[in-house]
Motif scaffolding. Structure first.
Motif, mmCIF file in Angstrom:
data_model
loop_
_atom_site.group_PDB
_atom_site.id
_atom_site.type_symbol
_atom_site.label_atom_id
_atom_site.label_comp_id
_atom_site.label_asym_id
_atom_site.label_seq_id
_atom_site.Cartn_x
_atom_site.Cartn_y
_atom_site.Cartn_z
ATOM 1 N N ARG A 2 81.380 41.123 37.596
ATOM 2 C CA ARG A 2 82.471 40.801 36.655
ATOM 3 C C ARG A 2 82.267 41.537 35.345
ATOM 4 O O ARG A 2 81.145 41.678 34.869
ATOM 5 C CB ARG A 2 82.479 39.293 36.384
ATOM 6 C CG ARG A 2 83.206 38.503 37.438
ATOM 7 C CD ARG A 2 82.653 37.103 37.525
ATOM 8 N NE ARG A 2 82.952 36.307 36.332
ATOM 9 C CZ ARG A 2 83.840 35.323 36.326
ATOM 10 N NH1 ARG A 2 84.553 35.062 37.394
ATOM 11 N NH2 ARG A 2 84.028 34.606 35.246
ATOM 12 N N PRO A 33 89.568 36.201 35.011
ATOM 13 C CA PRO A 33 88.591 36.657 36.015
ATOM 14 C C PRO A 33 87.356 37.322 35.398
ATOM 15 O O PRO A 33 86.377 37.548 36.094
ATOM 16 C CB PRO A 33 89.384 37.681 36.842
ATOM 17 C CG PRO A 33 90.491 38.133 35.952
ATOM 18 C CD PRO A 33 90.805 37.001 35.033
ATOM 19 N N GLN A 34 87.394 37.652 34.093
ATOM 20 C CA GLN A 34 86.245 38.295 33.452
ATOM 21 C C GLN A 34 85.373 37.254 32.740
ATOM 22 O O GLN A 34 85.803 36.137 32.500
ATOM 23 C CB GLN A 34 86.697 39.320 32.393
ATOM 24 C CG GLN A 34 87.483 40.492 32.907
ATOM 25 C CD GLN A 34 88.979 40.201 32.987
ATOM 26 O OE1 GLN A 34 89.456 39.154 32.545
ATOM 27 N NE2 GLN A 34 89.721 41.112 33.589
#
Ligand code: UDP
Ligand code: MG
Length: 312
Positions: A2, A33-34
């Protein structure tokens, strides 16, 4: 793996809104999502901003805090914050929720598509005075005109930068950094996303007129010798006027008063040109003393590993 995104937030007397800012950001981060880290730089706040950020550190593990020993100003706070980041990309934003976090995914998208700098471009500015809006609009356009680098109009410091850009910025050790100018100066692929600038969530602007004027002066003097060239042009005009007046007086008839007027404009012209030239020499010395790199290479190709090393 990530990606890690660092968000840099300069803080000066933001006790009314800082907790809400952190809550909104953490809520936003949860859905991304990070991975994110929040880097707060306390620019010598006199209120309870630091205590509030520290209390939030107990609750959220991704909060980091740098405390300045006194108020050094917004631009230095950003410069310092950037130095402490670990992320693959770095976002700079106000700590008052005027720059909406909802724009960040659009910035990340542009970054993933290959942009190294993504500006937040203000489509509108909510809840700011007529004076602030007009003065900002005039300033950005003036800056665009007089500087040699392309500082986009209507962008503030809300932006995303790739690690490579941040690494270049870290090398700059300017005493009076004008961050948005430096970011444009660094180059690479730059683009923008539009957004509506929000009203301040709480508290009042920490940018009184005096600070705004200082920022404008810093921008112009760091990136342009236009004011000096203006001196030379004005001096030239004055000298021309004196010459033409002298010629016409010679034809029509010369009086003592006309002689005085000619001499006055002539001398003023010469001194303005002299001052402008002197200024340009000083400006060049000033530019050299800043030790900005002469250029930045983004990529090379076709070199062997060995010859590559010669250029590093
Ligand atoms: N700020 C700072 N040092 C200062 C002035 C402001 O760190 O000397 C911070 C402030 O807390 C805010 C950001 O810089 O997070 C932008 O300031 P502000 O919101 O007051 O400016 P405006 O949005 O009104 O132009
Ligand atoms: Mg603000």
């Amino acid at each position: 793996m990530r990606n890690l995104i660092s968000i840099v937030l300069p803080v000066y007397n933001e006790e009314e809104g800082i907790v809400k800012t952190i809550e909104v950001l953490e809520h936003f981060i949860e859905k991304q999502p990070q991975d994110f880290e929040l880097i707060f730089i306390d620019d010598g706040s006199l209120d309870s901003s630091v205590a509030l950020i520290k209390s939030m550190q107990q609750k959220f593990l991704n909060i980091k805090l740098i405390e300045f020993s006194r108020n050094f100003g917004h631009q230095l706070a950003i410069s310092a914050g950037i130095r402490y980041t670990m992320g693959d990309a770095v976002v700079v934003m106000d700590a008052d929720l005027q720059d909406p976090p909802a724009v960040i995914p659009a910035m990340i998208k542009e970054w993933q598509d290959g942009a190294q700098v993504v500006y937040g471009k203000r489509k509108s500015r909510e809840g700011e005075s007529w004076f602030k809006k007009t003065s900002a609009a005039v300033f950005y356009r003036l800056l665009q005109r007089v500087t040699s680098i392309n500082i986009p109009v209507d962008t503030g410091d809300f932006r995303l930068m790739d690690r490579r850009v941040v690494n270049e910025l870290r090398k700059m050790n300017e005493t009076d950094p004008f961050v948005r100018g430096l970011v444009s100066w660094v180059g690479f692929k730059q683009t923008s996303v539009e957004y509506e600038r929000q009203e301040r969530f709480a508290g009042s602007s920490k940018y009184p007129l005096k600070k705004m004027i200082n920022l404008a002066l810093s921008g112009i003097t760091s990136f342009s010798d236009f004011p000096l060239k203006l001196l030379i042009w004005t001096g030239g005009l004055s000298l021309c006027f004196s010459g033409i007046y002298l010629l016409t007086s010679l034809i029509i008839g010369f009086t003592e008063l006309k002689f005085l007027i000619c001499t006055l404009f002539g001398l003023v012209g010469l001194s303005l040109i002299g001052m402008g030239l002197l200024g340009i020499y000083i400006y060049k010395t000033f530019q050299a003393s800043r030790k900005r790199p002469l250029y930045i290479v983004s990529e090379t190709s076709g070199f062997s590993q060995k010859s590559q090393q010669n250029y590093l």
